[in-house]
Design an enzyme around this catalytic site. Structure first.
Site, PDB file in Angstrom:
ATOM      1  N   HIS A   5      -1.086   4.722  14.737  1.00  0.00           N
ATOM      2  CA  HIS A   5      -0.342   3.494  15.046  1.00  0.00           C
ATOM      3  C   HIS A   5       1.063   3.808  15.571  1.00  0.00           C
ATOM      4  CE1 HIS A   5      -3.246   0.675  13.081  1.00  0.00           C
ATOM      5  NE2 HIS A   5      -3.502   1.733  12.334  1.00  0.00           N
ATOM      6  N   ASN A  48      -5.676  -4.922  10.541  1.00  0.00           N
ATOM      7  CA  ASN A  48      -6.074  -4.618  11.915  1.00  0.00           C
ATOM      8  C   ASN A  48      -6.642  -5.869  12.570  1.00  0.00           C
ATOM      9  OD1 ASN A  48      -5.399  -1.881  11.995  1.00  0.00           O
ATOM     10  ND2 ASN A  48      -7.418  -1.204  11.295  1.00  0.00           N
TER      11      ASN A  48
HETATM   12 FE1  HDD Z   1      -3.513   2.875   7.992  1.00  0.00          FE
HETATM   13  C1  HDD Z   1      -0.485   3.128   9.497  1.00  0.00           C
HETATM   14  C2  HDD Z   1      -3.850  -0.314   9.195  1.00  0.00           C
HETATM   15  C3  HDD Z   1      -6.740   2.761   6.801  1.00  0.00           C
HETATM   16  C4  HDD Z   1      -3.034   5.817   6.462  1.00  0.00           C
HETATM   17  N1  HDD Z   1      -2.392   1.646   9.121  1.00  0.00           N
HETATM   18  C5  HDD Z   1      -1.155   1.929   9.649  1.00  0.00           C
HETATM   19  C6  HDD Z   1      -0.670   0.807  10.384  1.00  0.00           C
HETATM   20  C7  HDD Z   1      -1.631  -0.161  10.300  1.00  0.00           C
HETATM   21  C8  HDD Z   1      -2.706   0.373   9.507  1.00  0.00           C
HETATM   22  C9  HDD Z   1      -1.582  -1.536  10.926  1.00  0.00           C
HETATM   23  C10 HDD Z   1       0.646   0.740  11.129  1.00  0.00           C
HETATM   24  C11 HDD Z   1       1.716   0.054  10.348  1.00  0.00           C
HETATM   25  C12 HDD Z   1       2.964  -0.032  11.184  1.00  0.00           C
HETATM   26  O1  HDD Z   1       2.967  -0.836  12.131  1.00  0.00           O
HETATM   27  O2  HDD Z   1       3.889   0.702  10.888  1.00  0.00           O
HETATM   28  N2  HDD Z   1      -5.029   1.537   8.055  1.00  0.00           N
HETATM   29  C13 HDD Z   1      -4.924   0.240   8.511  1.00  0.00           C
HETATM   30  C14 HDD Z   1      -6.129  -0.476   8.149  1.00  0.00           C
HETATM   31  C15 HDD Z   1      -6.931   0.388   7.490  1.00  0.00           C
HETATM   32  C16 HDD Z   1      -6.243   1.653   7.423  1.00  0.00           C
HETATM   33  C17 HDD Z   1      -6.381  -1.950   8.446  1.00  0.00           C
HETATM   34  C18 HDD Z   1      -8.293   0.169   6.882  1.00  0.00           C
HETATM   35  C19 HDD Z   1      -8.645  -0.915   6.314  1.00  0.00           C
HETATM   36  N3  HDD Z   1      -4.685   4.079   6.873  1.00  0.00           N
HETATM   37  C20 HDD Z   1      -5.962   3.846   6.439  1.00  0.00           C
HETATM   38  C21 HDD Z   1      -6.378   4.881   5.537  1.00  0.00           C
HETATM   39  C22 HDD Z   1      -5.322   5.738   5.422  1.00  0.00           C
HETATM   40  C23 HDD Z   1      -4.275   5.226   6.274  1.00  0.00           C
HETATM   41  C24 HDD Z   1      -7.721   4.946   4.847  1.00  0.00           C
HETATM   42  C25 HDD Z   1      -5.190   6.983   4.598  1.00  0.00           C
HETATM   43  C26 HDD Z   1      -5.834   7.223   3.503  1.00  0.00           C
HETATM   44  N4  HDD Z   1      -2.055   4.276   8.060  1.00  0.00           N
HETATM   45  C27 HDD Z   1      -2.062   5.394   7.323  1.00  0.00           C
HETATM   46  C28 HDD Z   1      -0.789   6.218   7.457  1.00  0.00           C
HETATM   47  C29 HDD Z   1       0.060   5.326   8.416  1.00  0.00           C
HETATM   48  C30 HDD Z   1      -0.876   4.165   8.720  1.00  0.00           C
HETATM   49  C31 HDD Z   1      -1.007   7.631   7.904  1.00  0.00           C
HETATM   50  C32 HDD Z   1       0.667   5.973   9.643  1.00  0.00           C
HETATM   51  C33 HDD Z   1       2.088   5.517   9.714  1.00  0.00           C
HETATM   52  C34 HDD Z   1       2.329   4.843   8.468  1.00  0.00           C
HETATM   53  O3  HDD Z   1       1.172   4.812   7.720  1.00  0.00           O
HETATM   54  O4  HDD Z   1       3.381   4.381   8.099  1.00  0.00           O
HETATM   55  O5  HDD Z   1      -0.181   6.378   6.242  1.00  0.00           O
END
Ligand code: HDD
Length: 712
Positions: free
Chosen positions: A81, A154
């Site tokens: 993202h 999402n």
């Molecule tokens: Fe995630 C970012 C949505 C599963 C780990 N995620 C991130 C963002 C969104 C989502 C919208 C961006 C937020 C922003 O604008 O800063 N992610 C989802 C959705 C998921 C999902 C809807 C499933 C239902 N994500 C998911 C899993 C993991 C992560 C299973 C890890 C176990 N997501 C992350 C992250 C991020 C992230 C690596 C990257 C940047 C951040 O968090 O701040 O931690």
């Protein structure tokens, strides 16, 4: 002194988020250039040198500070993202939901809770294009009086994997490949499809990714989903399972793939710009919050496990109740300070909302804060203005890089008597208290049997699409899988995944990507074990069934050259603008053009600097001289042709109807396509009813019938 249990005076009312941010805004009008230390600077163009042509001196603190600050301007982009756009706004609940939750922002209809929303793509880096095929993030931070609540969702209601321990594997597979960092922001490559072919739980989400949902018309035209099942908890401690939805008031609409690829080059900021412009123009994007409620204990009632994030709860089984509205009404002042530094975290919840044991959610509760420690340089990022709650923050968490707060108490531990026991423990009634849940089981590294069906809902989604949507999905799979270099992966995608979703689709893809067609079904096939579907189709999953009744904020290009029919243009424009559309004049140059009756129009775009892919509809007014000139301009003719090919509403009147010939479109038109197919024509330069018919064609969004081979 023993620690006191409850504070003697209540906390003061929180400031609005905007008031709070105001304290941090630095306006630079009428200011003088200084260093970070406030020293005034009178020359920032020449470094301090030993002699006019001599070397630069180490003593030049202004040069060193300016350069070192520049050298450290970048922070790590988000692991996923990375590319996004944000906006401020507010959320207001229609009626109290106190029956289900004690969360103030969901129980007080008089409360306008400030929010910050960030939309994003997932796979691309920060500078990648907006209109790539991808999932879109829809993350909302509610600055509630009880602390920050983040709904990090999402634009698709399911996810690729069931257990968060597979997230690094999935993300590695979809990101550019590690040896050459190719391809950027695209899932059409070997490693993603290798993963998909080996991990059948991805099947359902892959169908969403291949659908038109993955190329939205804009952030304002897409749904949002909390994905997981959460819990609402009322003041009595009673819990209800909940799925969160955002429904865009403008309906859910997409681009077409050829168009999306062209927009990536013509305007890589297409979605970011669309959001920004809409807010600047006062056309505030709106979404309704929807909830699906399920009594606790019914997790397994619908034929799948509500804790499995690869499953959606069909709206036909549990209707979505619309309970409030989100309005985005203010653009950020500074992209980096706000949109880049905002830190969403699934673990940020308030009293009245709680987690469930969904193993994907459980992993997310850990991952977000963890990644932010690196991305935002240490543990104090909650003090950044965009992340700061509007309610008081008091605890003994101190020190660390970039600490802003100056805690004045001598006691930084609990319990204490030196600080009068402060901060005191809250009354559990106003505190977040984890809901008690009986948990029993063996310590085990395994997947629940209730997560075992990977294909039923993939098929349900496929079957729920309208015919054109299904055709687009199949073409998308053909496109993506044909980009996979290794034949054995293409073969596995067809035989291990697609055939279990829809045999005909698998056969078509097999033909398109040059692999053997799937073998006839055997009793042992995964699809043979699919439980009988409760629903054959869920109409709510088709975008065709979302609102198509408005042309508000739709962009209409008007193509003109000298001699256009001026009266006609002004009347059609009046009709369209009256209905909320945005009309832009496109001409050969930016110089004013004259109509046949002497009036003038000044184009805001030229055929050279814009293109039909950046508009929702195209209108060419009559006027012999104007149309003759347009026909001589290949870019103008292309404008009309592309709008037609992308199934957009077209309006042509008088001589302009002959542009269809010039664009090579007269044949399909002659073969039975008529006004009802979104090409509104009028033989004479007349306006009565013409604008209205055109508006109706624009509201329909696209006229897919034009994609069908012309009738014989
Ligand atoms: Fe995630 C970012 C949505 C599963 C780990 N995620 C991130 C963002 C969104 C989502 C919208 C961006 C937020 C922003 O604008 O800063 N992610 C989802 C959705 C998921 C999902 C809807 C499933 C239902 N994500 C998911 C899993 C993991 C992560 C299973 C890890 C176990 N997501 C992350 C992250 C991020 C992230 C690596 C990257 C940047 C951040 O968090 O701040 O931690």
């Amino acid at each position: 002194m023993p620690p006191r249990k409850t504070p003697s005076k209540p906390n003061p009312p929180p400031p609005s988020k905007n008031e709070q941010l105001e304290a941090y805004r630095a306006r630079q009008e009428d200011t003088v250039l200084t260093t970070d230390q406030g020293i005034r600077i009178s020359d920032t163009d020449n470094s301090l040198k030993a002699g006019l042509r001599g070397p630069t001196l180490l003593e030049d603190f202004h040069f060193r500070e300016k350069m070192t600050r520049f050298d450290h301007e970048r922070i790590p982009e988000r692991a996923v993202h990375a590319r996004g756009a944000g906006a401020h706004g507010y959320f207001q609940v229609y009626e109290s939901l106190e029956r289900y939750t004690q969360a103030r922002f969901l129980t007080d209809p008089s409360l306008r809770t400030p929010v910050f929303v960030r939309f994003s793509t997932v796979g691309g880096s920060r500078g990648s294009a907006d209109t790539v095929r991808d999932v879109r993030g829809f993350a909302t931070k509610f600055y509630t009086p009880e602390g920050n609540y983040d709904l990090v969702g999402n634009n698709m209601p399911v996810f690729f994997i069931q257990d968060g321990i597979k997230f690094p594997d999935f993300v590695h597979s979809v990101k550019p490949e590690p040896h050459n960092e190719i391809p950027q922001a695209s899932s059409a490559h070997d490693s993603l499809w290798d993963f998909v072919s080996l991990v059948p739980e991805t099947a359902h989400m892959v169908m969403w990714l291949m659908s038109d949902r993955a190329i939205p018309r804009g952030f304002r035209h897409m749904e949002g989903f909390g994905v997981h099942t959460y819990r609402l908890v009322n003041a009595k401690g009673k819990a209800t399972l909940v799925k969160f939805h955002w429904k865009p008031v403008l309906g859910t609409h997409s681009l077409v793939w050829d168009e999306a690829q062209k927009v990536s080059g013509k305007d890589p900021d297409f979605h970011r710009r669309d959001l920004w412009d809409a807010i600047e123009q006062g056309n505030f994007p709106e979404y309704e919050l929807g909830i699906q409620l399920v009594p606790e204990g019914d997790e397994l009632k619908y034929g799948f496990d509500l804790l499995d994030a690869t499953k959606l709860l069909p709206e036909e089984l549990v209707p979505v109740q619309k309970v409030g509205k989100l309005v985005l009404d203010r653009n950020p002042d500074n992209f980096f300070a706000e949109t880049e530094q905002v830190a969403f975290c699934v673990a940020n919840i308030v009293p009245g909302i709680d987690f469930t044991n969904d193993p994907l959610l459980q992993a997310r509760i850990f991952s977000y804060l963890d990644t932010q420690l690196t991305r935002l340089g240490g543990p104090n990022f909650a003090e950044l203005p965009i992340n700061k709650p509007v309610c008081p923050v008091n605890n003994h968490q101190q020190d660390g890089f970039g600490r802003q707060t100056i805690n004045t108490s001598r006691a930084n531990y609990h319990p204490n008597s030196l600080g009068g026991g402060c901060p005191m423990l809250a009354d559990p009634k106003s505190a977040f208290v984890h809901r008690q849940e009986r948990v029993e089981g063996h310590k085990i590294r395994a997947r629940s049997g209730s997560f075992g069906d990977h294909f039923s809902q993939a098929t349900l989604f496929f079957n729920s699409l309208s015919k054109p949507e299904r055709e687009h999905l199949i073409s998308a799979v053909e496109f993506e899988v044909s980009k996979v270099e290794r034949a054995e992966i293409r073969e596995r995608v067809v035989n291990q995944i697609l055939v279990n979703i829809d045999r005909q689709m698998a056969e078509r893809v097999a033909r398109a990507v040059g692999v053997a067609p799937p073998k006839p079904p055997k009793a042992s096939d995964a699809s043979a074990g699919k439980p009988a579907p409760r629903l054959k189709a869920s109409p709510a999953l088709s975008m065709e069934n979302t609102p198509h009744d408005s042309i508000k904020t739709r962009k209409v290009a008007v193509l003109v050259a000298d001699g256009f029919a001026g009266k006609e243009l002004s009347q059609v424009r009046k009709t369209l603008e009256g209905l909320g559309a945005l009309v832009e004049i496109v001409g050969p140059t930016l110089a004013p053009v004259s109509s046949a009756d002497g009036s003038k129009e000044t184009p805001v775009k030229t055929f050279q600097n814009t293109s039909s892919v950046l508009f929702d509809a195209v209108y060419v007014p009559g006027g012999d001289k104007s149309v003759t000139a347009l026909k001589k301009l290949p870019l103008a003719v292309d404008f009309v042709r592309e709008a037609y090919v992308h199934c957009k509403a077209l309006a042509l009147s008088g001589a302009a109807t002959t542009l269809l010939d010039a664009a090579g479109l007269s044949q399909p038109m002659a073969k039975g396509l008529d006004d009802s197919m979104g090409v509104v024509r009028s033989a004479r330069n007349e306006t009565r009813g013409f604008g209205q018919m055109f508006a109706k064609a624009i509201a329909a969004h696209r006229h897919w019938v034009r994609e069908a081979p012309p009738p014989a």
